[in-house]
Write a protein that holds these residues in place. Structure first.
Motif, short mmCIF file in Angstrom:
data_model
loop_
_atom_site.label_atom_id
_atom_site.label_comp_id
_atom_site.label_asym_id
_atom_site.label_seq_id
_atom_site.Cartn_x
_atom_site.Cartn_y
_atom_site.Cartn_z
N HIS A 32 32.71 49.31 35.09
CA HIS A 32 33.60 50.55 34.52
C HIS A 32 34.54 50.35 36.10
CE1 HIS A 32 33.24 51.29 31.19
NE2 HIS A 32 31.21 51.72 31.20
N GLU A 33 35.29 49.75 36.94
CA GLU A 33 35.84 49.77 38.01
C GLU A 33 37.78 49.48 37.14
OE1 GLU A 33 35.48 50.87 41.05
OE2 GLU A 33 33.13 50.62 41.12
N ARG A 34 38.47 50.13 38.46
CA ARG A 34 39.67 49.85 37.79
C ARG A 34 40.94 49.45 38.39
NH1 ARG A 34 42.06 54.17 33.90
NH2 ARG A 34 43.85 54.55 35.08
N MET A 35 41.84 49.05 38.24
CA MET A 35 42.26 47.92 38.60
C MET A 35 43.47 49.66 39.95
SD MET A 35 42.32 44.80 39.00
CE MET A 35 43.45 44.29 39.94
N ASP A 36 43.74 50.56 39.47
CA ASP A 36 44.46 51.51 40.25
C ASP A 36 43.57 52.45 41.85
OD1 ASP A 36 42.80 52.93 38.18
OD2 ASP A 36 44.60 53.72 37.40
N GLY A 37 42.23 51.52 41.23
CA GLY A 37 41.20 52.37 42.59
C GLY A 37 40.24 53.98 41.84
N LYS A 38 40.60 54.17 40.65
CA LYS A 38 40.27 55.34 40.13
C LYS A 38 38.61 55.33 38.84
CE LYS A 38 45.00 57.38 40.14
NZ LYS A 38 45.26 58.45 39.17
N GLY A 39 38.35 54.00 38.96
CA GLY A 39 36.57 53.78 38.14
C GLY A 39 35.40 54.10 39.19
N TYR A 40 34.29 53.59 38.13
CA TYR A 40 33.34 53.78 39.56
C TYR A 40 32.63 52.76 39.52
CZ TYR A 40 31.93 55.23 33.99
OH TYR A 40 31.87 54.46 33.45
N PRO A 41 31.58 52.71 39.96
CA PRO A 41 31.17 54.12 40.80
C PRO A 41 31.93 54.04 42.43
CG PRO A 41 29.29 51.98 40.89
CD PRO A 41 29.93 51.33 39.83
N ASP A 42 31.84 52.72 42.93
CA ASP A 42 32.49 52.40 43.99
C ASP A 42 33.96 53.01 44.00
OD1 ASP A 42 30.13 49.56 43.84
OD2 ASP A 42 29.66 51.26 45.04
N GLY A 43 34.61 52.96 43.24
CA GLY A 43 36.01 53.33 43.78
C GLY A 43 36.86 51.98 43.88
N LEU A 44 36.36 50.98 43.31
CA LEU A 44 36.73 49.47 43.98
C LEU A 44 38.55 49.10 43.20
CD1 LEU A 44 34.00 47.42 43.60
CD2 LEU A 44 34.29 48.21 45.72
N GLN A 45 39.46 48.63 44.27
CA GLN A 45 41.02 48.26 43.53
C GLN A 45 41.13 46.93 43.47
OE1 GLN A 45 43.76 50.79 45.96
NE2 GLN A 45 43.29 50.28 47.67
N GLY A 46 41.70 46.45 42.68
CA GLY A 46 42.92 45.18 42.81
C GLY A 46 41.71 43.97 42.41
N GLU A 47 41.89 43.38 43.59
CA GLU A 47 40.88 42.47 44.25
C GLU A 47 39.60 43.10 45.10
OE1 GLU A 47 41.73 39.69 42.53
OE2 GLU A 47 43.96 40.58 42.31
N GLU A 48 39.25 43.67 45.24
CA GLU A 48 38.42 44.13 44.99
C GLU A 48 36.55 43.56 44.32
OE1 GLU A 48 38.61 48.18 46.97
OE2 GLU A 48 39.68 47.39 48.88
N ILE A 49 37.46 44.00 43.18
CA ILE A 49 36.63 44.34 41.75
C ILE A 49 36.33 42.53 41.26
CG2 ILE A 49 36.51 44.86 39.73
CD1 ILE A 49 38.93 46.47 40.00
N PRO A 50 35.16 41.90 41.49
CA PRO A 50 34.66 41.16 40.83
C PRO A 50 35.85 40.24 39.52
CG PRO A 50 33.00 41.48 41.26
CD PRO A 50 33.73 42.93 41.42
N GLU A 51 36.47 39.33 39.38
CA GLU A 51 37.25 38.98 38.68
C GLU A 51 36.34 39.08 36.76
OE1 GLU A 51 40.41 35.53 36.64
OE2 GLU A 51 38.85 35.02 38.59
N GLU A 52 35.55 38.43 37.02
CA GLU A 52 34.12 38.41 36.09
C GLU A 52 33.70 39.97 35.31
OE1 GLU A 52 32.02 36.05 38.71
OE2 GLU A 52 33.56 37.02 39.02
N SER A 53 33.82 40.58 36.13
CA SER A 53 34.49 42.09 35.92
C SER A 53 35.44 42.91 35.23
CB SER A 53 33.85 43.67 37.00
OG SER A 53 32.67 42.74 37.33
N GLN A 54 36.37 42.62 35.56
CA GLN A 54 37.76 42.59 35.14
C GLN A 54 37.76 42.10 33.60
OE1 GLN A 54 40.53 40.99 37.63
NE2 GLN A 54 39.92 41.63 39.58
N ILE A 55 36.85 41.22 33.30
CA ILE A 55 37.26 40.19 32.05
C ILE A 55 36.45 41.18 30.79
CG2 ILE A 55 36.66 38.56 30.83
CD1 ILE A 55 37.18 36.84 33.22
N ILE A 56 35.26 41.26 31.74
CA ILE A 56 34.62 42.45 31.08
C ILE A 56 34.65 43.74 30.16
CG2 ILE A 56 32.09 43.54 30.88
CD1 ILE A 56 30.56 41.77 32.35
N ALA A 57 35.51 44.69 31.59
CA ALA A 57 36.17 46.08 31.37
C ALA A 57 36.90 45.76 30.14
CB ALA A 57 37.04 46.27 32.39
N VAL A 58 38.21 44.36 29.79
CA VAL A 58 39.00 44.34 28.78
C VAL A 58 38.13 44.60 27.70
CG1 VAL A 58 40.47 42.90 27.79
CG2 VAL A 58 40.56 43.92 30.04
#
Length: 502
Positions: free
Chosen positions: A405-431
């Motif tokens: 549930h992290e977002r590319m702009d850093g407004k997600g949760y639980p850690d407020g990760l942004q961009g490439e800080e987010i695991p690519e697998e998580s980016q795929i599951i988010a979509v």
């Protein structure tokens, strides 16, 4: 026959509401003879408060009353109670409210008054069956949650005494019986055995050998009799190495027996594992197999928990499976290797496992969550990561589940990760997760059409979602065609509430 019906119905509470005193008295007498607990009330305004304060399962109420009608009573009750089953009574079919009103107020049925209550009794029994099923699901959920919270204690292999005490402590917590005992066969010199007995509650140590000696399992793992539940503890060769017994709590017997079967497998693995550790210098191969058994048992419980999360009501069924399939296909479309795709598929299956600890009142709330409720539901990704981190098998997917549930702009949760800080697998599951949530019916809104869901993904490209994942999604959709895509990923059905209510 009447006695059996009383036994079946005694745990269900009915409130009858009618401004006709004779009608409520007649209904009370009729259903009390069938074994139900029945209260009566003749003031519709007071009835609303009585439902608020009482623990009723079913409400039988007249439609035409003064000073307010039955549909107005139901409308007020549904503001604070979504669970009570409601049957509307009418003097004639023509007096019943429109079907649309009945659906909007979640009324389970209506009954045309007559001098016979056979049809009304059938309606009530249908409600009872549905309530019983929901109670069974809730019992599974509660028991599995308690078991998951307590099982790490069994994996602490410091000494024999502590593991036996933990087993009895967990048994009392999960099964709520009045007492429990554990008899384990311990090794002695020259191949003999001694019986180590531990007891808790109101069971005496002297009673245990008699209960064990008279137990005839006949191939069963769990035996229920005389208010007691006995379970055989077995080693990896299916030899009995002990017996766990507990007093049974009120409730469905086969639910408790199934829970005990899952639990006793954990106990068997833990005790066997403990003994292997005591012989680690000469039993390395057996130790490895024991760990595998623990892993398999842990996976079994997590899968059971995932099923409970998905089966809590008709809107949550199949969400994790659909997200897993779509996310894995997106990873393949992005030409990821097999290990990457497998991680995505597994993380997709378990991405919502943390919701097993979220209240049904929040998950099934039909309207917008308040700030406290939203803060609670946002904890599920962290809870899911903690559940999975208890076993090495899931190490690779823990950060994926935590960050879905992290977002590319850093407004997600639980850690407020942004961009490439987010695991690519998580980016795929988010979509995949967001798409399935948008195209599936929820308690609080109908599903979006495919075109509208695609538009939402495009609008979130670069802010909420990774651009390259959205692009891959659009390419897959164009390649497959809307009809084939919808059929494969089961879009547009009334079966899910996978996303958040914000």
């Amino acid at each position: 026959m009447r006695k059996n019906r009383r036994t079946l119905h005694k745990d269900f509470r009915i409130l009858t509401l009618d401004d006709d005193v004779i009608m409520t008295s007649t209904l009370q007498a009729y259903f009390q003879r069938s074994g139900y607990y029945v209260d009566v009330i003749n003031d519709p305004c007071r009835a609303i408060e009585q439902v608020r304060e009482g623990a009723y399962d079913i409400l039988l109420l007249d439609f035409l009353m003064t000073p307010i009608c039955g549909d107005q009573v139901v409308e007020e009750i549904r503001k604070f109670n979504k669970d009570i089953y409601i049957i509307l009574l009418t003097g004639h079919k023509s007096m019943a409210p429109p079907i649309r009103t009945i659906r909007e107020l979640d009324i389970q049925g209506y009954y045309e008054k007559s001098d016979r209550f056979d049809q009304l009794e059938l309606l009530v029994e249908s409600c009872v069956k549905s309530i019983s099923q929901m109670r069974i699901i809730q019992n599974y959920k509660t028991g599995l949650s308690q078991m998951m919270d307590s099982l790490p204690q069994l994996y602490n292999l410091d000494n024999t005494q502590s593991i036996f005490e933990s087993i009895l402590r967990i048994t009392g917590k999960v099964f709520c019986g009045e007492g429990a005992f554990l008899m384990v066969w311990g090794p002695k010199e020259e191949g003999e055995t001694e019986k180590i007995i531990h007891v808790t509650g109101n069971i005496s140590r002297e009673e245990v050998p008699r209960m064990v000696e008279t137990a005839q399992f006949d191939g069963q793992t769990v035996l229920c009799r005389d208010g007691m539940m006995l379970a055989a503890i077995e080693d990896e060769s299916r030899r009995t190495i002990g017996i766990l017994g507990t007093g049974m709590s009120p409730g469905t017997e086969y639910v408790q027996a199934q829970m005990m079967e899952i639990y006793v497998r954990q106990i068997s693995s833990a005790i066997h594992n403990m003994r292997l550790h005591q012989l680690v210098s000469v039993k390395n191969e057996e130790l490895t197999r024991a760990y595998e058994q623990l892993n398999e048992s842990y996976v079994e419980i997590i899968n059971a928990m995932r099923t409970v999360v998905d089966e809590r009501d008709i809107y949550t069924r199949g969400h994790s499976d659909r997200v897993s399939e779509l996310a894995a296909d997106l990873a393949s479309w992005l030409q990821k290797d097999k290990r990457f795709v497998d991680r995505v598929r597994l993380a997709g299956l378990f991405h919502d496992i943390g919701k097993v600890g979220i209240s049904d009142k929040i998950l099934m709330k039909p309207d917008k969550l308040d700030e406290k409720e939203y803060a609670d539901i946002k904890k599920h990704s962290d809870k899911g990561a903690k559940i999975l981190s208890a076993i090495t098998l899931f190490n690779d997917v823990v950060p994926i589940v935590r960050s879905h549930h992290e977002r590319m702009d850093g407004k997600g949760y639980p850690d407020g990760l942004q961009g490439e800080e987010i695991p690519e697998e998580s980016q795929i599951i988010a979509v995949a997760d967001s798409f399935d949530a948008m195209t599936s019916h929820r308690h609080y809104r109908s599903n979006l059409p495919l075109s509208a869901a695609v538009e939402e993904l495009e609008q979130g490209r670069g802010t909420q979602f990774a651009p390259h994942v959205v692009d891959a999604f659009l390419e897959m959709l164009e390649s497959m065609g809307e009809e084939s895509f919808s059929q494969k990923y089961d879009t547009g059905k009334e079966h899910d509430e996978g996303g958040e209510k914000r």
